[in-house]
Write a protein that holds these residues in place. Structure first.
Motif, PDB file in Angstrom:
ATOM      1  N   GLY A   1      10.600  46.236  -5.390  1.00 11.04           N
ATOM      2  CA  GLY A   1      11.814  46.519  -4.640  1.00 11.04           C
ATOM      3  C   GLY A   1      12.805  47.149  -5.593  1.00 11.04           C
ATOM      4  N   PHE A   2      14.035  47.336  -5.120  1.00  7.15           N
ATOM      5  CA  PHE A   2      15.074  47.964  -5.941  1.00  7.15           C
ATOM      6  C   PHE A   2      16.331  47.097  -6.008  1.00  7.15           C
ATOM      7  N   LYS A   3      17.098  47.297  -7.073  1.00  6.02           N
ATOM      8  CA  LYS A   3      18.402  46.660  -7.206  1.00  6.02           C
ATOM      9  C   LYS A   3      19.429  47.421  -6.359  1.00  6.02           C
ATOM     10  N   LYS A   4      20.653  46.981  -6.438  1.00  5.41           N
ATOM     11  CA  LYS A   4      21.745  47.629  -5.696  1.00  5.41           C
ATOM     12  C   LYS A   4      21.890  49.082  -6.142  1.00  5.41           C
ATOM     13  N   PHE A   5      22.532  49.882  -5.308  1.00  4.34           N
ATOM     14  CA  PHE A   5      22.851  51.254  -5.697  1.00  4.34           C
ATOM     15  C   PHE A   5      24.047  51.731  -4.889  1.00  4.34           C
ATOM     16  N   HIS A   6      24.448  52.941  -5.142  1.00  5.62           N
ATOM     17  CA  HIS A   6      25.630  53.535  -4.524  1.00  5.62           C
ATOM     18  C   HIS A   6      25.630  53.343  -3.005  1.00  5.62           C
ATOM     19  N   GLY A   7      26.619  52.623  -2.515  1.00  8.67           N
ATOM     20  CA  GLY A   7      26.764  52.425  -1.075  1.00  8.67           C
ATOM     21  C   GLY A   7      26.030  51.220  -0.519  1.00  8.67           C
ATOM     22  N   VAL A   8      25.139  50.617  -1.328  1.00 13.93           N
ATOM     23  CA  VAL A   8      24.401  49.426  -0.878  1.00 13.93           C
ATOM     24  C   VAL A   8      24.514  48.364  -1.966  1.00 13.93           C
ATOM     25  N   SER A   9      25.501  47.480  -1.806  1.00 12.80           N
ATOM     26  CA  SER A   9      25.761  46.473  -2.846  1.00 12.80           C
ATOM     27  C   SER A   9      24.721  45.353  -2.833  1.00 12.80           C
ATOM     28  N   ASP A  10      24.156  45.087  -1.656  1.00 14.62           N
ATOM     29  CA  ASP A  10      23.101  44.075  -1.542  1.00 14.62           C
ATOM     30  C   ASP A  10      21.854  44.745  -0.980  1.00 14.62           C
ATOM     31  N   ASN A  11      20.906  45.037  -1.860  1.00 14.59           N
ATOM     32  CA  ASN A  11      19.701  45.725  -1.430  1.00 14.59           C
ATOM     33  C   ASN A  11      18.719  44.712  -0.842  1.00 14.59           C
ATOM     34  N   PRO A  12      18.376  44.854   0.442  1.00 11.99           N
ATOM     35  CA  PRO A  12      17.476  43.863   1.051  1.00 11.99           C
ATOM     36  C   PRO A  12      16.119  43.782   0.357  1.00 11.99           C
ATOM     37  N   THR A  13      15.666  44.886  -0.253  1.00 10.88           N
ATOM     38  CA  THR A  13      14.350  44.850  -0.901  1.00 10.88           C
ATOM     39  C   THR A  13      14.352  43.948  -2.135  1.00 10.88           C
ATOM     40  N   GLU A  14      15.497  43.810  -2.786  1.00 14.50           N
ATOM     41  CA  GLU A  14      15.575  42.897  -3.924  1.00 14.50           C
ATOM     42  C   GLU A  14      15.396  41.456  -3.448  1.00 14.50           C
ATOM     43  N   THR A  15      16.051  41.103  -2.342  1.00 14.21           N
ATOM     44  CA  THR A  15      15.924  39.760  -1.771  1.00 14.21           C
ATOM     45  C   THR A  15      14.501  39.505  -1.295  1.00 14.21           C
ATOM     46  N   ILE A  16      13.924  40.470  -0.574  1.00 14.35           N
ATOM     47  CA  ILE A  16      12.563  40.305  -0.050  1.00 14.35           C
ATOM     48  C   ILE A  16      11.566  40.072  -1.174  1.00 14.35           C
ATOM     49  N   VAL A  17      11.610  40.920  -2.188  1.00  8.31           N
ATOM     50  CA  VAL A  17      10.623  40.839  -3.269  1.00  8.31           C
ATOM     51  C   VAL A  17      10.821  39.579  -4.107  1.00  8.31           C
ATOM     52  N   ASN A  18      12.077  39.213  -4.347  1.00  3.42           N
ATOM     53  CA  ASN A  18      12.336  37.992  -5.121  1.00  3.42           C
ATOM     54  C   ASN A  18      11.851  36.732  -4.407  1.00  3.42           C
ATOM     55  N   ASN A  19      11.884  36.745  -3.079  1.00  4.74           N
ATOM     56  CA  ASN A  19      11.510  35.557  -2.300  1.00  4.74           C
ATOM     57  C   ASN A  19      10.076  35.589  -1.784  1.00  4.74           C
ATOM     58  N   LEU A  20       9.359  36.682  -2.045  1.00  7.47           N
ATOM     59  CA  LEU A  20       8.075  36.894  -1.377  1.00  7.47           C
ATOM     60  C   LEU A  20       7.002  35.880  -1.775  1.00  7.47           C
ATOM     61  N   LYS A  21       6.883  35.591  -3.055  1.00  5.90           N
ATOM     62  CA  LYS A  21       5.841  34.653  -3.495  1.00  5.90           C
ATOM     63  C   LYS A  21       6.028  33.279  -2.850  1.00  5.90           C
ATOM     64  N   LYS A  22       7.257  32.782  -2.877  1.00  2.00           N
ATOM     65  CA  LYS A  22       7.542  31.471  -2.286  1.00  2.00           C
ATOM     66  C   LYS A  22       7.300  31.504  -0.776  1.00  2.00           C
ATOM     67  N   TYR A  23       7.700  32.600  -0.127  1.00  2.00           N
ATOM     68  CA  TYR A  23       7.522  32.732   1.318  1.00  2.00           C
ATOM     69  C   TYR A  23       6.046  32.736   1.683  1.00  2.00           C
ATOM     70  N   MET A  24       5.248  33.484   0.924  1.00  2.00           N
ATOM     71  CA  MET A  24       3.816  33.578   1.231  1.00  2.00           C
ATOM     72  C   MET A  24       3.096  32.267   0.932  1.00  2.00           C
ATOM     73  N   GLU A  25       3.498  31.585  -0.119  1.00  2.00           N
ATOM     74  CA  GLU A  25       2.896  30.288  -0.430  1.00  2.00           C
ATOM     75  C   GLU A  25       3.194  29.276   0.663  1.00  2.00           C
ATOM     76  N   LYS A  26       4.422  29.311   1.178  1.00  3.39           N
ATOM     77  CA  LYS A  26       4.833  28.388   2.233  1.00  3.39           C
ATOM     78  C   LYS A  26       4.079  28.650   3.534  1.00  3.39           C
ATOM     79  N   ASN A  27       3.854  29.925   3.846  1.00  2.84           N
ATOM     80  CA  ASN A  27       3.247  30.288   5.116  1.00  2.84           C
ATOM     81  C   ASN A  27       1.739  30.522   5.028  1.00  2.84           C
ATOM     82  N   GLY A  28       1.224  30.521   3.808  1.00  2.00           N
ATOM     83  CA  GLY A  28      -0.218  30.671   3.618  1.00  2.00           C
ATOM     84  C   GLY A  28      -0.633  32.116   3.388  1.00  2.00           C
ATOM     85  N   LEU A  29      -1.330  32.345   2.285  1.00  2.00           N
ATOM     86  CA  LEU A  29      -1.821  33.687   1.988  1.00  2.00           C
ATOM     87  C   LEU A  29      -3.041  33.996   2.847  1.00  2.00           C
ATOM     88  N   PRO A  30      -3.126  35.201   3.385  1.00  2.00           N
ATOM     89  CA  PRO A  30      -4.327  35.585   4.137  1.00  2.00           C
ATOM     90  C   PRO A  30      -5.564  35.515   3.236  1.00  2.00           C
TER      91      PRO A  30
END
Length: 220
Positions: free
Chosen positions: A15-44
């Motif tokens: 994912g990416f960090k913040k940039f011009h015009g987007v102070s909170d980049n959703p991809t940073e949040t998604i990628v940072n939380n992805l491992k925990k989210y997938m572990e909680k919900n079960g990996l395919p």
């Protein structure tokens, strides 16, 4: 022993960090939380979630980490038996004006930044990889974008295909990744996501989890 399923797949995500015009980049949040989210919900079955990296929103600034992680993925692949493990690079970027997810077909060999990146670089009509030739050169993913998109749409997501990832940092990273993938026999895919104000965080996490499942369950 029964029929064998598709070979196992390792998917590395950026994912990416913040940039011009987007102070909170959703991809940073998604990628940072992805491992925990997938572990909680079960990996395919057959899926290994590899590295989850956050890149600088800057052309040259993103390359060091991108190259390091791409190299690591290829070196890891070399220790596996032939054809037993596939590797896919999944890159996430935000399109602040979008109302749907967009699965990107291709990237162009052109850097024309609408504003300076986070390191102050603002190239105009510059080839991303000069040895590849003109800025009109494009590279396409070898993954079946139309099929992936249709499968996700059937699951109820607002998703479309796209032939234009822009000419900013997203396209810059995708072009390098597609070039590296082609040289090393792996796959690369870029997905643009909307802001969380448009599609909420939980739905976006579900979408990425569904995308990983589609990629893992296929024989692409």
């Amino acid at each position: 022993m029964g029929s064998e399923g598709p070979p196992s797949v390792t998917i590395h995500v950026t994912g990416f960090k913040k940039f011009h015009g987007v102070s909170d980049n959703p991809t940073e949040t998604i990628v940072n939380n992805l491992k925990k989210y997938m572990e909680k919900n079960g990996l395919p079955e057959g899926l290994t979630l590899g590295s989850c990296s956050i890149l600088e929103t800057a052309g040259q600034g993103a390359l060091d980490l991108l190259r390091k992680t791409l190299k690591s993925a290829v070196e890891g692949k070399g220790s596996e038996p032939t054809n037993s493990r596939r590797i896919i690079w999944l890159h996430l970027g935000v399109n602040s004006g979008a109302s749907r997810f967009a699965i990107e077909h291709q990237a162009f060999n052109e850097a024309t930044f609408r504003c300076p990146d986070e390191m102050g670089w603002k190239p105009q009509k510059v080839p991303i990889v000069p040895e590849d030739g003109e800025i009109s050169r494009m590279r396409q993913t070898s993954l079946p974008v139309e099929e992936i998109t249709k499968t996700l749409a059937k699951k109820g997501y607002e998703v479309m295909t796209s032939d234009d990832a822009g000419r900013f940092v997203c396209n810059y990273v995708y072009y390098h990744s597609l070039r590296h993938a082609e040289e090393n026999g792996i796959k690369s895919l870029f997905v643009h996501v909307p802001l969380f104000l448009t599609i909420d965080e939980e739905t976006q996490m579900q979408f990425i989890a569904s995308l990983l499942e589609v990629l893992a369950s296929s024989s692409y």
